[in-house]
Design an enzyme around this catalytic site. Structure first.
Site, PDB file in Angstrom:
ATOM      1  N   MET A  40       0.515  -1.678   0.268  1.00 30.82           N
ATOM      2  CA  MET A  40      -0.018   0.137   0.361  1.00 30.82           C
ATOM      3  C   MET A  40       0.523   0.850   0.053  1.00 30.82           C
ATOM      4  O   MET A  40       0.488   2.657   0.475  1.00 30.82           O
ATOM      5  CB  MET A  40      -1.305  -0.084   1.480  1.00 30.82           C
ATOM      6  CG  MET A  40      -2.024  -0.838   1.193  1.00 30.82           C
ATOM      7  SD  MET A  40      -3.367  -0.912   2.376  1.00 30.82           S
ATOM      8  CE  MET A  40      -3.125  -0.727   3.850  1.00 30.82           C
ATOM      9  N   GLY A  41       1.805   1.257  -0.505  1.00 33.33           N
ATOM     10  CA  GLY A  41       2.923   2.529  -0.579  1.00 33.33           C
ATOM     11  C   GLY A  41       3.642   3.193   0.787  1.00 33.33           C
ATOM     12  O   GLY A  41       3.587   1.687   2.160  1.00 33.33           O
ATOM     13  N   LEU A  59       6.287   2.984   2.074  1.00 37.82           N
ATOM     14  CA  LEU A  59       6.980   1.808   1.647  1.00 37.82           C
ATOM     15  C   LEU A  59       8.577   2.371   3.417  1.00 37.82           C
ATOM     16  O   LEU A  59       8.952   3.364   3.096  1.00 37.82           O
ATOM     17  CB  LEU A  59       8.246   1.970   0.667  1.00 37.82           C
ATOM     18  CG  LEU A  59       7.360   1.531  -0.260  1.00 37.82           C
ATOM     19  CD1 LEU A  59       7.571   0.904  -1.918  1.00 37.82           C
ATOM     20  CD2 LEU A  59       6.987   0.801  -0.708  1.00 37.82           C
ATOM     21  N   GLY A  66      10.212  -2.573   5.620  1.00 34.84           N
ATOM     22  CA  GLY A  66      10.312  -4.300   5.876  1.00 34.84           C
ATOM     23  C   GLY A  66       9.550  -4.243   4.102  1.00 34.84           C
ATOM     24  O   GLY A  66       9.560  -5.398   4.068  1.00 34.84           O
ATOM     25  N   HIS A  67       8.838  -3.500   3.249  1.00 33.11           N
ATOM     26  CA  HIS A  67       8.652  -3.444   2.664  1.00 33.11           C
ATOM     27  C   HIS A  67       9.531  -4.153   1.779  1.00 33.11           C
ATOM     28  O   HIS A  67       9.768  -4.684   0.350  1.00 33.11           O
ATOM     29  CB  HIS A  67       8.361  -2.331   1.804  1.00 33.11           C
ATOM     30  CG  HIS A  67       6.821  -1.928   2.339  1.00 33.11           C
ATOM     31  ND1 HIS A  67       6.507  -0.768   2.638  1.00 33.11           N
ATOM     32  CD2 HIS A  67       5.588  -2.591   2.885  1.00 33.11           C
ATOM     33  CE1 HIS A  67       5.204  -0.290   3.454  1.00 33.11           C
ATOM     34  NE2 HIS A  67       4.678  -1.376   3.383  1.00 33.11           N
ATOM     35  N   ASP A  93       8.504   9.244  -3.795  1.00 32.30           N
ATOM     36  CA  ASP A  93       9.518   8.802  -2.951  1.00 32.30           C
ATOM     37  C   ASP A  93       9.651   6.798  -3.146  1.00 32.30           C
ATOM     38  O   ASP A  93      10.434   6.149  -3.399  1.00 32.30           O
ATOM     39  CB  ASP A  93       9.392   8.832  -1.685  1.00 32.30           C
ATOM     40  CG  ASP A  93      10.954   8.766  -0.574  1.00 32.30           C
ATOM     41  OD1 ASP A  93      12.118   8.891  -1.489  1.00 32.30           O
ATOM     42  OD2 ASP A  93      10.823   7.827   0.554  1.00 32.30           O
ATOM     43  N   GLN A 115      12.322   3.849  -3.800  1.00 26.07           N
ATOM     44  CA  GLN A 115      12.892   3.705  -3.597  1.00 26.07           C
ATOM     45  C   GLN A 115      13.015   2.106  -4.400  1.00 26.07           C
ATOM     46  O   GLN A 115      13.739   1.041  -4.394  1.00 26.07           O
ATOM     47  CB  GLN A 115      12.314   3.488  -3.107  1.00 26.07           C
ATOM     48  CG  GLN A 115      12.400   4.489  -1.617  1.00 26.07           C
ATOM     49  CD  GLN A 115      12.015   3.888  -0.028  1.00 26.07           C
ATOM     50  OE1 GLN A 115      12.808   2.980   0.226  1.00 26.07           O
ATOM     51  NE2 GLN A 115      11.200   4.899   0.497  1.00 26.07           N
ATOM     52  N   GLY A 144       5.009  -9.968   4.455  1.00 26.15           N
ATOM     53  CA  GLY A 144       5.391  -9.993   5.589  1.00 26.15           C
ATOM     54  C   GLY A 144       4.750 -10.939   6.542  1.00 26.15           C
ATOM     55  O   GLY A 144       3.558 -10.422   6.532  1.00 26.15           O
ATOM     56  N   LYS A 158       4.542 -10.333   9.367  1.00 22.04           N
ATOM     57  CA  LYS A 158       3.982  -9.207   9.957  1.00 22.04           C
ATOM     58  C   LYS A 158       2.228  -9.086  10.746  1.00 22.04           C
ATOM     59  O   LYS A 158       2.216  -9.182  11.315  1.00 22.04           O
ATOM     60  CB  LYS A 158       4.157  -7.538   9.977  1.00 22.04           C
ATOM     61  CG  LYS A 158       4.299  -7.158  11.347  1.00 22.04           C
ATOM     62  CD  LYS A 158       4.142  -5.433  10.883  1.00 22.04           C
ATOM     63  CE  LYS A 158       2.742  -5.133  10.433  1.00 22.04           C
ATOM     64  NZ  LYS A 158       2.274  -3.912  10.464  1.00 22.04           N
ATOM     65  N   ASP A 159       1.935 -10.115   9.359  1.00 23.59           N
ATOM     66  CA  ASP A 159       0.987  -9.651   8.783  1.00 23.59           C
ATOM     67  C   ASP A 159       0.112 -11.471   8.435  1.00 23.59           C
ATOM     68  O   ASP A 159       0.027 -11.724   8.115  1.00 23.59           O
ATOM     69  CB  ASP A 159       0.324  -9.162   7.915  1.00 23.59           C
ATOM     70  CG  ASP A 159       0.751  -7.449   8.060  1.00 23.59           C
ATOM     71  OD1 ASP A 159       0.205  -7.037   8.889  1.00 23.59           O
ATOM     72  OD2 ASP A 159       1.683  -6.936   7.043  1.00 23.59           O
ATOM     73  N   GLN A 161      -3.347 -12.617   7.357  1.00 22.69           N
ATOM     74  CA  GLN A 161      -3.425 -11.541   6.170  1.00 22.69           C
ATOM     75  C   GLN A 161      -2.808 -12.891   5.310  1.00 22.69           C
ATOM     76  O   GLN A 161      -3.616 -13.358   4.672  1.00 22.69           O
ATOM     77  CB  GLN A 161      -2.740 -10.597   6.269  1.00 22.69           C
ATOM     78  CG  GLN A 161      -2.750 -10.473   4.647  1.00 22.69           C
ATOM     79  CD  GLN A 161      -2.194  -8.792   4.015  1.00 22.69           C
ATOM     80  OE1 GLN A 161      -2.548  -8.022   4.472  1.00 22.69           O
ATOM     81  NE2 GLN A 161      -0.289  -8.176   3.763  1.00 22.69           N
ATOM     82  N   SER A 191       6.465  -0.348  10.578  1.00 21.03           N
ATOM     83  CA  SER A 191       4.550   0.054  10.033  1.00 21.03           C
ATOM     84  C   SER A 191       5.033   1.069   9.520  1.00 21.03           C
ATOM     85  O   SER A 191       5.336   1.866  10.061  1.00 21.03           O
ATOM     86  CB  SER A 191       3.678  -0.266  10.553  1.00 21.03           C
ATOM     87  OG  SER A 191       2.805  -0.580  10.294  1.00 21.03           O
ATOM     88  N   SER A 192       4.275   1.136   7.860  1.00 21.81           N
ATOM     89  CA  SER A 192       3.610   2.457   7.542  1.00 21.81           C
ATOM     90  C   SER A 192       3.228   3.120   8.346  1.00 21.81           C
ATOM     91  O   SER A 192       2.690   4.724   8.845  1.00 21.81           O
ATOM     92  CB  SER A 192       3.018   2.653   6.375  1.00 21.81           C
ATOM     93  OG  SER A 192       3.600   1.547   5.280  1.00 21.81           O
ATOM     94  N   ARG A 193       1.781   2.633   9.595  1.00 19.82           N
ATOM     95  CA  ARG A 193       1.475   3.614  10.521  1.00 19.82           C
ATOM     96  C   ARG A 193       2.094   3.447  11.826  1.00 19.82           C
ATOM     97  O   ARG A 193       1.515   4.389  12.097  1.00 19.82           O
ATOM     98  CB  ARG A 193      -0.121   2.784  10.971  1.00 19.82           C
ATOM     99  CG  ARG A 193      -0.645   2.121  10.122  1.00 19.82           C
ATOM    100  CD  ARG A 193      -2.041   1.971  10.197  1.00 19.82           C
ATOM    101  NE  ARG A 193      -3.323   1.881   9.716  1.00 19.82           N
ATOM    102  CZ  ARG A 193      -3.268   0.449   9.123  1.00 19.82           C
ATOM    103  NH1 ARG A 193      -3.029  -0.281   8.759  1.00 19.82           N
ATOM    104  NH2 ARG A 193      -4.342   0.236   7.739  1.00 19.82           N
TER     105      ARG A 193
END
Ligand code: AMP
Length: 294
Positions: free
Chosen positions: A27-28, A30, A33-34, A74, A78, A144, A146-147, A150, A182-184
């Site tokens: 989901m961008g 980045l 982790g991505h 960005d 990357q 990942g 992490k999820d 999912q 995390s992006s969050r």
């Protein structure tokens, strides 16, 4: 790296890429982790396709869709620097044009934990991933650890429909203090950021209890809970089967695998994380008890 915005162009370009083709959906916004997913994809794929799409279907009405971080220029830089061959970055109308009317319902696994807190979330995830898998026609797709739920949901759907791609799971990338990237994480205030590693510490407490021979789910969870302190508030901590996401009451009798999963609130931001559990340690300890008991 070629960047394409339409499904038709992306599908055509993907068909021309070398095989095996590795797909990295994101989901961008980045972070490392991505980029670990891209690195794994590059290691075992002949070509890499990445996607950036903030999928409205997987956000609930009270979720953060509107304010989800977006950093396209960005991100694109990357991904190009990381050696991605093709970037598919559609708009919402491209993925869900007028008349789009199907969805994938993954069943019971999607109702637990993340699915209970975010009703419809995994239906949105499964639906967008099936569409991305169809467009890419990739041999493998990288997700990942992490999820973890999912991953389990997508495995369930791919297994049920007997379709590819093969899912490759990449270990969680963490900050130096243990917080999962995390992006969050950008939502966290300095005070919340300072408290954020507490979730990982709780999960490590659960893993440590298992290393000491604890196999009972309630006692493993209690060991984690003892490490949750304000301002961090528990959303859930549990011991589950990583394939079904069903609660495991006793890991010594559970069979092959169990993981500790957790989620915690910091203000209005909710973090998730998980760690593997050493089931063999609990089984070995159980065996000692049995032999002592004769
Ligand atoms: P997202 O952009 O948050 O949807 O994540 C895209 C992919 O990156 C998903 O497969 C995530 O599981 C994965 N991912 C996110 N954070 C991490 C991390 N800290 N370590 C490894 N993979 C991650």
């Amino acid at each position: 790296m070629q960047t394409l915005r339409t499904a038709a162009e992306a599908a055509q370009a993907a068909r021309r890429l070398a095989r095996p083709l590795a797909l990295v959906p994101t989901m961008g916004a980045l972070h490392p982790g991505h980029l670990a997913l891209v690195a794994s994809a590059r290691r075992d794929g002949a070509a890499v396709m990445a996607t950036i799409f903030v999928n409205p279907l997987q956000f609930g009405p009270t979720d953060d869709f509107a304010r989800y971080p977006r950093a396209f220029a960005d991100d694109e830089r990357q991904l190009a620097a990381a050696g991605v061959d093709l970037l598919f970055a559609p708009g919402v109308e491209e993925m869900y044009p007028a008349g789009f009317d199907s969805s994938i319902d993954p069943g019971a696994i999607a109702t637990r934990y993340e699915g209970a807190i975010r009703p419809g979330h995994f239906r949105g995830v499964a639906t967008v991933c099936m569409k991305l898998f169809g467009i890419a026609g990739a041999d493998r797709a990288y997700f990942g650890a992490k999820d973890a739920q999912q991953v389990a949901v997508l495995q369930q759907v791919l297994r049920d429909f007997a379709i590819g791609p093969e899912i490759v799971v990449v270990p969680t990338v963490r900050e130096d203090d243990g917080l999962a990237r995390s992006s969050r994480n950008v939502y966290l205030t300095p005070a919340e950021r300072a408290a954020a590693p507490g979730l990982y510490h709780a999960l490590q407490g659960m893993a440590d209890a298992v290393e000491r021979g604890e196999s009972n789910r309630d006692r493993i969870v209690a060991a984690g809970r003892a490490r949750i302190h304000t301002p961090l508030r528990e959303a859930y901590l549990d011991v589950v089967d990583p394939v079904t996401f069903e609660l495991v009451p006793d890991i010594a009798t559970a069979g092959s695998a169990a993981i500790a999963i957790g989620s915690g609130w910091l203000g209005s931001t909710r973090l998730i994380d998980n760690v593997p559990l050493n089931v063999a340690a609990a089984v070995a300890h159980d065996g000692i008890h049995e032999s002592v008991a004769g």
